[in-house]
Motif scaffolding. Sequence first.
Motif, short mmCIF file in Angstrom:
data_model
loop_
_atom_site.label_atom_id
_atom_site.label_comp_id
_atom_site.label_asym_id
_atom_site.label_seq_id
_atom_site.Cartn_x
_atom_site.Cartn_y
_atom_site.Cartn_z
N TRP A 198 -21.18 -39.84 23.91
CA TRP A 198 -22.44 -40.31 23.31
C TRP A 198 -23.61 -39.86 24.20
N VAL A 199 -23.42 -39.95 25.53
CA VAL A 199 -24.47 -39.53 26.46
C VAL A 199 -24.88 -38.09 26.15
N ARG A 200 -23.86 -37.23 25.95
CA ARG A 200 -24.15 -35.81 25.68
C ARG A 200 -24.95 -35.63 24.40
N SER A 201 -24.51 -36.37 23.36
CA SER A 201 -25.13 -36.11 22.05
C SER A 201 -26.26 -37.09 21.76
N GLY A 202 -26.01 -38.41 21.96
CA GLY A 202 -26.96 -39.43 21.48
C GLY A 202 -28.00 -39.91 22.46
N LEU A 203 -27.68 -39.89 23.79
CA LEU A 203 -28.59 -40.54 24.74
C LEU A 203 -29.96 -39.88 24.79
N LYS A 204 -29.95 -38.55 24.91
CA LYS A 204 -31.22 -37.85 25.05
C LYS A 204 -32.19 -38.17 23.90
N PRO A 205 -31.75 -38.01 22.63
CA PRO A 205 -32.64 -38.36 21.52
C PRO A 205 -33.14 -39.80 21.64
N ALA A 206 -32.22 -40.73 21.98
CA ALA A 206 -32.60 -42.15 22.10
C ALA A 206 -33.73 -42.29 23.11
N LEU A 207 -33.57 -41.67 24.29
CA LEU A 207 -34.60 -41.76 25.34
C LEU A 207 -35.92 -41.18 24.83
N ARG A 208 -35.81 -40.05 24.05
CA ARG A 208 -37.03 -39.45 23.50
C ARG A 208 -37.76 -40.49 22.65
N LEU A 210 -37.68 -43.56 22.95
CA LEU A 210 -38.29 -44.57 23.83
C LEU A 210 -39.53 -44.01 24.51
N GLY A 211 -39.88 -42.74 24.16
CA GLY A 211 -41.13 -42.19 24.66
C GLY A 211 -41.00 -41.31 25.91
N LEU A 212 -39.75 -41.10 26.41
CA LEU A 212 -39.61 -40.20 27.57
C LEU A 212 -39.88 -38.76 27.16
N SER A 213 -40.35 -37.98 28.10
CA SER A 213 -40.58 -36.55 27.81
C SER A 213 -39.21 -35.88 27.65
N ASP A 214 -39.19 -34.79 26.91
CA ASP A 214 -37.95 -34.05 26.67
C ASP A 214 -37.29 -33.76 28.02
N TYR A 215 -38.10 -33.33 28.99
CA TYR A 215 -37.61 -32.95 30.32
C TYR A 215 -36.96 -34.15 31.01
N LEU A 219 -32.94 -35.07 32.00
CA LEU A 219 -32.44 -35.34 33.36
C LEU A 219 -31.71 -36.68 33.42
N VAL A 220 -32.30 -37.72 32.82
CA VAL A 220 -31.67 -39.04 32.85
C VAL A 220 -30.30 -38.96 32.19
N ALA A 221 -30.22 -38.22 31.06
CA ALA A 221 -28.96 -38.09 30.34
C ALA A 221 -27.89 -37.52 31.28
N ARG A 222 -28.33 -36.63 32.21
CA ARG A 222 -27.37 -36.02 33.15
C ARG A 222 -26.76 -37.07 34.07
N ALA A 223 -27.45 -38.23 34.21
CA ALA A 223 -26.97 -39.27 35.12
C ALA A 223 -25.91 -40.14 34.44
N GLY A 224 -25.61 -39.83 33.16
CA GLY A 224 -24.63 -40.60 32.39
C GLY A 224 -23.36 -40.90 33.17
#
Lengths: 585, 585
Positions: A198-208, A210-215, A219-224
Amino acid sequence: MTRTGLSRYVPILDWGRRYDTRTFTSDLVAAAIVTIMLIPQSLAYALLAGLPPVVGLYASILPLVAYAVFGTSRALAVGPVAVVSLLTAAALSEVATPGSAEYVVAAAALALMSGAMLIALGIFRLGFIANLLSHPVISGFITASGLIIAASQLKHLLGVSAGGHTLLEVGTALVAALPQTNPWTLAIGASATAFLFWVRSGLKPALRRLGLSDYAAGLVARAGPVIAVAASILSVVVLSLDEKGVAIVGDVPAGLPPLALPVVETSLLVSLIAPALLISVIGFVESVSVAQTLAAKRRQSIVPNQELIGLGAANVASAFSGGYPVTGGFARSVVNFDAGAETPAAGAFTAIGIALASLFLTPLLHYLPIATLAATIVVAVLSLVDLGALKRAWTYSRHDFAPMLATILVTLGFGVEAGILTGVALSIALLLWRTSRPHIAIVGQVPGTEHFRNVKRHRVVTDERVLSLRIDESLNFANARATEEFVLEEVAGRPALAHVVLQCTAINEIDMSALESLELIMHRLEAQGIALHLSEVKGPVMDRLARSHFVEHLTGAVYLTQHQAMSALSPALTRAATRGESVAA
Amino acid sequence: MTRTGLSRYVPILDWGRRYDTRTFTSDLVAAAIVTIMLIPQSLAYALLAGLPPVVGLYASILPLVAYAVFGTSRALAVGPVAVVSLLTAAALSEVATPGSAEYVVAAAALALMSGAMLIALGIFRLGFIANLLSHPVISGFITASGLIIAASQLKHLLGVSAGGHTLLEVGTALVAALPQTNPWTLAIGASATAFLFWVRSGLKPALRRLGLSDYAAGLVARAGPVIAVAASILSVVVLSLDEKGVAIVGDVPAGLPPLALPVVETSLLVSLIAPALLISVIGFVESVSVAQTLAAKRRQSIVPNQELIGLGAANVASAFSGGYPVTGGFARSVVNFDAGAETPAAGAFTAIGIALASLFLTPLLHYLPIATLAATIVVAVLSLVDLGALKRAWTYSRHDFAPMLATILVTLGFGVEAGILTGVALSIALLLWRTSRPHIAIVGQVPGTEHFRNVKRHRVVTDERVLSLRIDESLNFANARATEEFVLEEVAGRPALAHVVLQCTAINEIDMSALESLELIMHRLEAQGIALHLSEVKGPVMDRLARSHFVEHLTGAVYLTQHQAMSALSPALTRAATRGESVAA
């Protein structure tokens, strides 16, 4: 970038001179992020190699410093990687029992040999041998390795014991062990795997969202993996799952790696030569392709032969600090690059991060479930599996498809070493086979031009008294006889023939075997009253021929261009054709 | 000559139909002469192979008939030959003791396997694998074999016993045995050798002076060995030298060869696979080159793949009639040709001659000294030794010299099989190495023409905004990376560059690895604002590329000719250049 003197072999002297605060900051940020990503990875891959987890940490300290000094890539992050860990396991399981002290020493010895080989290859500029690993073979090998690695980790996700190096062995052992599955381990393993996917596929979009920048989100997703590690450690402690049969990492010795030269018997070293070479070449190829891709993005370039020295130094360093074979990893290098690493120094800073971790964090790792590490491995390697490549190869060319399929099947069925060797042998065999069938075209003049083209593919004019053949390969022992047969067969069917012109545009070399064939062809034609001419012979080839007696005995002439040859042998036709008048073909 | 249906595989149906009295007579004459020459030779070569002399006779009967039915050469004379006999000895000495019954059966088994392999190669049209034996390797191998054979016969000339398969072994054994030299044997051996050498050089001229025609003199000279045989038999009988320690052939069983299938254990067959393959390939290569040379003289042609079947049938026949591996011999084929053989029937007639000999002449051979046979072998094989080839190879190309030298040294030092394998491996390695370094030329326009040539070798005009590169090889995994590096380095030094044109005249194939490289090159250039164009792409290559996404993503265009490309990318310069005006290069 041109390097001179010492800085050619020690690139740090080159970029180090221009190092400033700005570069320092971006390198530091990148290092911090890569460190967080590398800790669970290095533990996991050591496990995959059949080594104590801490060895993974050791292999992620000095090697990074060594590469920072001798490597040429600005973004490459070296350390333990999946495929090389698998190769290490395959090599060592032949000579020692996994987990034993000899096994650990053998791993260091393997790194030392591989390092020495890489340095030697670099010094003698032998990087080109890596070319023997064709794209289809590498791609097939990595896909197959990914499948084997993923399968080999299932036992940890189920909490059972099962061995094997081929898919078949692993599979059968698993099925047999299935009844002993430990529910708690399965629970942790399954949930960790699900979370990481899920981290690979879903986390990044979710964080986006929440207003985080794509960049930042990236990076946060990498900390999964770190989140998974922390969560599972917590659950083990809270529910004391270790008493319920959940395998944990256990005591990890705190402190820096012991500096020592791995001492083993010569017999062991000898038996490790082949695997060491295989690991060196595969590690180099993987690493260089990653480095080149990243360098291209910033219009930088890397020096393949110097990369050999950089990776070699990294492996020697690994050997002297209780580690095992390392190379440049894809995922971590991309993270390093995205995080803004500007010089190899980022690697050195990562090393410091890992060193601090092995000094102070190891106690926390005691309760880390093996299942969680297995989950990180499975998720990581499944991204290496690319079965679509098989389809692409099939549509592009059977000669690329065959080695790819063979590599995959043999690797899955008989292990990694057999797989690679089969793939390489098959690619070379197919290359020789293609070489043994030279492409020869009968050419005619394109009306209105001075150009000559294949009669099969263009509307051209020809003269029945002159046969013009364009040989599209260098002539060597592999294709000499085929050339002979082609020419003599073509001549056989042409009663009016008086001249044969060989257009040598594409001939860069004529070896002795081919020279023999040309002489035989000339004499056969002479016996039938046909003269042999050459056109567009390249300078180096002409120089070479001049050293034999071929040219002086040549029954015809040597022309600078095919057009000049035809003008001399068939003036009327050529004049007409050049003027663009339609001539009876 | 085109064959159809059955007659394609059984050429006798083709030439047999046109057989008449005239052809019959000339075939008969040739057969008589070859028979006289073949009797001592077949006895001698059997001896060389470590077999009883009579086996040589057996190997010269049915095999000739079989080849007459299935072979395509009008003049080739098959039977026992020196090099194959040496290979047979090397192979069998590993599995049985020379002279023993098992040894004889093993020899027949070897012939059977070799025959089966040849037929299989022929049916599956695999004749091309013979191409892997480059000219330098064959020439070096034959020279080395000649030396080893000559050395191996010295013991018979001295009348001592000494073994060994490498020059070193043979040499040391001889020196050790020297004191036991038998004076009578030495006398016969030395005089026979001297006589035979004189026959080769001096007899023919002498006969000419006596008024014989060149042709007749040549033929009589060929009978030299028979004279030596007769004379030495006589001397043994008269001086009863056999009681003085002169080794003689002894009882040779009179009669036709026993027809039987050689029965051996599977283990033996398995251990003979490699030698059998080696014998098949080397025998085929030698035989085919002889056959082609002779066919060329009469403007006839042979069918290599059918030759495989012919030689295979000959070996199978040899196996079933107590013989050993056979192939086409050079000397005897030339005699056969000179004597006027017109069809393979001459071979069948020779077989009848040898059959009669083995029925009625064998008693006479009882007192034939081994030394005389050794002398015929020494004289015959020394004519195979061609050390001058080393010098020729050196002047022509180091890449031809190296494999030749390696083959000679390893054959002399470590035996025939090691020698051949080293030579072949080295040739292939060097070929791959050359392939890994593609020839790429920077081209410019030849003023006054539409031609583009290497800027290094011709006075041409170029445009600093356009870089035209002519890649002179097919692109594959072996040279993909080198191509990448060449292009990117050339681009690096050209700030004004806007276009790169790859002139693909010589590219017949682009495999997946090379496609990857082309895409990488394109993206690197794109990042620098440089467009990549292609010119003179061949039809098949274009079709292939169309199946990938390369062409549709191409940043530049694809032009039919290099001239069209330049006209589009640098109109002014091209117009001027084509008009022949001098332009600033």
